[in-house]
Design an enzyme around this catalytic site. Structure first.
Site, PDB file in Angstrom:
ATOM      1  N   GLY A   1       0.755  -1.300  -0.100  1.00  0.00           N
ATOM      2  CA  GLY A   1      -0.044   0.222  -0.110  1.00  0.00           C
ATOM      3  C   GLY A   1       1.020   1.282  -0.198  1.00  0.00           C
TER       4      GLY A   1
ATOM      5  N   ASP B   1      -0.185   2.343   9.304  1.00  0.00           N
ATOM      6  CA  ASP B   1      -0.661   1.938  10.415  1.00  0.00           C
ATOM      7  C   ASP B   1       0.016   1.901  11.557  1.00  0.00           C
ATOM      8  OD1 ASP B   1      -2.797   0.836   8.665  1.00  0.00           O
ATOM      9  OD2 ASP B   1      -2.223  -1.257   8.707  1.00  0.00           O
TER      10      ASP B   1
ATOM     11  N   GLY C   1      -6.215   0.250   9.832  1.00  0.00           N
ATOM     12  CA  GLY C   1      -5.382  -0.262  11.167  1.00  0.00           C
ATOM     13  C   GLY C   1      -5.671  -1.887  10.829  1.00  0.00           C
TER      14      GLY C   1
ATOM     15  N   GLU D   1     -10.443  -0.690  11.586  1.00  0.00           N
ATOM     16  CA  GLU D   1     -11.161  -1.802  10.554  1.00  0.00           C
ATOM     17  C   GLU D   1     -11.090  -3.144  11.227  1.00  0.00           C
ATOM     18  OE1 GLU D   1      -9.055  -1.467   7.117  1.00  0.00           O
ATOM     19  OE2 GLU D   1      -7.086  -1.680   7.919  1.00  0.00           O
TER      20      GLU D   1
ATOM     21  N   ARG E   1     -25.236   7.211  11.783  1.00  0.00           N
ATOM     22  CA  ARG E   1     -24.574   7.040  10.685  1.00  0.00           C
ATOM     23  C   ARG E   1     -23.255   6.771  10.519  1.00  0.00           C
ATOM     24  NH1 ARG E   1     -29.198   7.621   9.494  1.00  0.00           N
ATOM     25  NH2 ARG E   1     -30.045   9.403   8.256  1.00  0.00           N
TER      26      ARG E   1
ATOM     27  N   HIS F   1      -9.294   4.642   1.852  1.00  0.00           N
ATOM     28  CA  HIS F   1      -8.151   5.057   1.209  1.00  0.00           C
ATOM     29  C   HIS F   1      -7.953   6.728   1.323  1.00  0.00           C
ATOM     30  CE1 HIS F   1      -8.498   1.070   0.147  1.00  0.00           C
ATOM     31  NE2 HIS F   1      -7.305   0.995  -0.108  1.00  0.00           N
TER      32      HIS F   1
ATOM     33  N   GLN G   1      -7.536   8.126   3.932  1.00  0.00           N
ATOM     34  CA  GLN G   1      -6.199   8.075   4.856  1.00  0.00           C
ATOM     35  C   GLN G   1      -4.981   8.159   4.229  1.00  0.00           C
ATOM     36  OE1 GLN G   1      -7.901   6.006   8.620  1.00  0.00           O
ATOM     37  NE2 GLN G   1      -8.971   5.130   6.769  1.00  0.00           N
TER      38      GLN G   1
HETATM   39  O1  F6P Z   1      -1.417  -1.866   5.574  1.00  0.00           O
HETATM   40  C1  F6P Z   1      -1.771  -0.517   5.240  1.00  0.00           C
HETATM   41  C2  F6P Z   1      -3.331  -0.560   4.821  1.00  0.00           C
HETATM   42  O2  F6P Z   1      -3.616   0.646   4.618  1.00  0.00           O
HETATM   43  C3  F6P Z   1      -4.214  -1.023   5.908  1.00  0.00           C
HETATM   44  O3  F6P Z   1      -4.528  -0.479   6.813  1.00  0.00           O
HETATM   45  C4  F6P Z   1      -5.509  -1.694   5.250  1.00  0.00           C
HETATM   46  O4  F6P Z   1      -6.071  -2.695   5.784  1.00  0.00           O
HETATM   47  C5  F6P Z   1      -4.920  -2.315   3.844  1.00  0.00           C
HETATM   48  O5  F6P Z   1      -3.608  -1.493   3.719  1.00  0.00           O
HETATM   49  C6  F6P Z   1      -5.516  -1.796   2.550  1.00  0.00           C
HETATM   50  O6  F6P Z   1      -4.956  -2.459   1.490  1.00  0.00           O
HETATM   51  P1  F6P Z   1      -5.430  -2.190  -0.001  1.00  0.00           P
HETATM   52  O7  F6P Z   1      -5.133  -0.903  -0.330  1.00  0.00           O
HETATM   53  O8  F6P Z   1      -4.915  -3.246  -0.788  1.00  0.00           O
HETATM   54  O9  F6P Z   1      -7.073  -2.132   0.039  1.00  0.00           O
END
Ligand code: F6P
Length: 341
Positions: A11, A127, A170, A221, A265, A271, A273
């Site tokens: 990522g 994370d 996370g 998450e 809600r 993403h 973030q």
């Molecule tokens: O490990 C970093 C992270 O942003 C996690 O927080 C998240 O679960 C994952 O990558 C999401 O990955 P992708 O971009 O493959 O959906």
């Protein structure tokens, strides 16, 4: 001229470009290295997609989000392995490689080093869950973005007298939830390290509402309510065999509305973030890590990664670094929990 390769894998996160710039500039100025970049992480290595990275190509990139090299979740161990990587080094005349990545990428790098390849790791994840380093770059930027989003959720929540649920990333640890939740003054913060019951969350929500507040619940998450063994992950596995998380916020929306009667809600920040410009803190940390990574290559310290310890950048053995996950300690959670409800 001695040459190093650079790749960014897994990522993306804010600050990656500052590492690339730090490495290329220090490599050129201090050590006389030339650089090439690989497109889309290990995919570029395996498919020989190489771009030259002269000094002028990194001009002004440290403030840019994402990665100028592109990234992917290609696992080199599954797609040709050490032989293919070695062949790529040979063809491009590389002394070694700087691999900027998270736990999956660094685990692959560690295994390739064990098989004799020359790699230096630079840890990268929003994370902030790698035990060997006090902070990873990207975390501060993600927390800033999540906090701004929660500030917004609070104003609309107050107007409608609603309970707002904000789901943050996370995968293994609740650091983003803990920091952004504290910064935004959340009434409950839910992290995977510390399961709490839905009854308890509902009680915090009701207590905030009874004081005339619009409750804000922040959930990581990977959180699983007490009694549930695995986090909510209906979206299968990624290429490293890890669960794809996301969606627990929606479950909480339903549960909390049913249990409290308060219109609720959920917003999944996802993403958002990971995108956008790095904060000044992340730019500085990332630049220092890039400079230090090239120094380790020049010293022949292959199989290590750069890490932040206190205010110092130090080398850590890759294998040793990967063993330790950094989770939110009980004491940090309890400290935050004093203000819940
Ligand atoms: O490990 C970093 C992270 O942003 C996690 O927080 C998240 O679960 C994952 O990558 C999401 O990955 P992708 O971009 O493959 O959906």
């Amino acid at each position: 001229m001695r040459r190093l390769g650079i790749l960014t894998s897994g990522g993306d996160c804010p600050g990656v470009n500052a590492v690339i710039r730090g490495a290329v500039l220090a490599g050129d100025i201090v050590h006389g290295y030339g650089f090439v970049g690989f497109r889309d992480g290990w995919r570029g290595v395996l498919e020989q997609e190489v771009v030259p990275l002269p000094r002028h190509s990194v001009r002004g990139i440290s403030r840019l989000g994402g990665t100028v090299l592109g990234t992917s979740r290609t696992n080199p161990l599954r797609n040709g392995g050490a032989g293919a990587v070695r062949e790529c080094f040979r063809r491009n005349g590389l002394d070694g490689l700087i691999a900027i990545g998270g736990e999956g990428t660094l685990a692959a790098a560690s295994e390739l080093c064990r098989q004799g390849l020359h790699i230096i790791g630079v840890p990268k994840t929003i994370d902030n869950d790698l035990g060997a380093t006090d902070y990873t770059f990207g975390f501060d930027s993600a927390v800033q973005t999540a906090t701004e989003a929660m500030d917004r959720l609070r104003t609309t929540g107050e107007s409608h007298h609603r309970c707002m649920v904000a789901e943050v990333m996370g995968r293994n640890a609740g650091w983003i939830a803990l920091h952004a939740g504290m910064a935004a003054g959340a009434h409950a913060i839910l992290v995977p390290e510390h399961p709490v019951s839905l009854e308890q969350v509902a009680a915090w929500v009701l207590s905030a509402r009874d004081r005339g507040r619009a409750p804000l619940v922040v959930v990581a998450e990977a959180f699983a309510p007490m009694g549930q063994i695995a986090p909510y992950a209906p979206r299968g596995l990624d290429t490293f065999g890890r669960r794809r998380l996301g969606g627990i916020g929606r479950l909480l929306e339903e549960e909390l509305q049913a249990r409290t009667g308060i219109e609720t809600r959920a917003t999944i920040l996802g993403h958002i973030q990971r995108g956008g410009e790095p904060t000044a803190f992340d730019r500085v940390l990332a630049t220092r890590l890039g400079i230090a990574a090239v120094q380790l290559a020049a010293d022949g310290r292959w199989g290590t990664m750069v890490a932040l310890r206190g205010t110092d950048i130090i080398p850590v053995d890759l294998e040793q670094a990967l063993g330790a996950l950094k989770v939110v300690p009980e004491a940090r959670y309890r400290e935050a929990a004093v203000l819940f409800g």
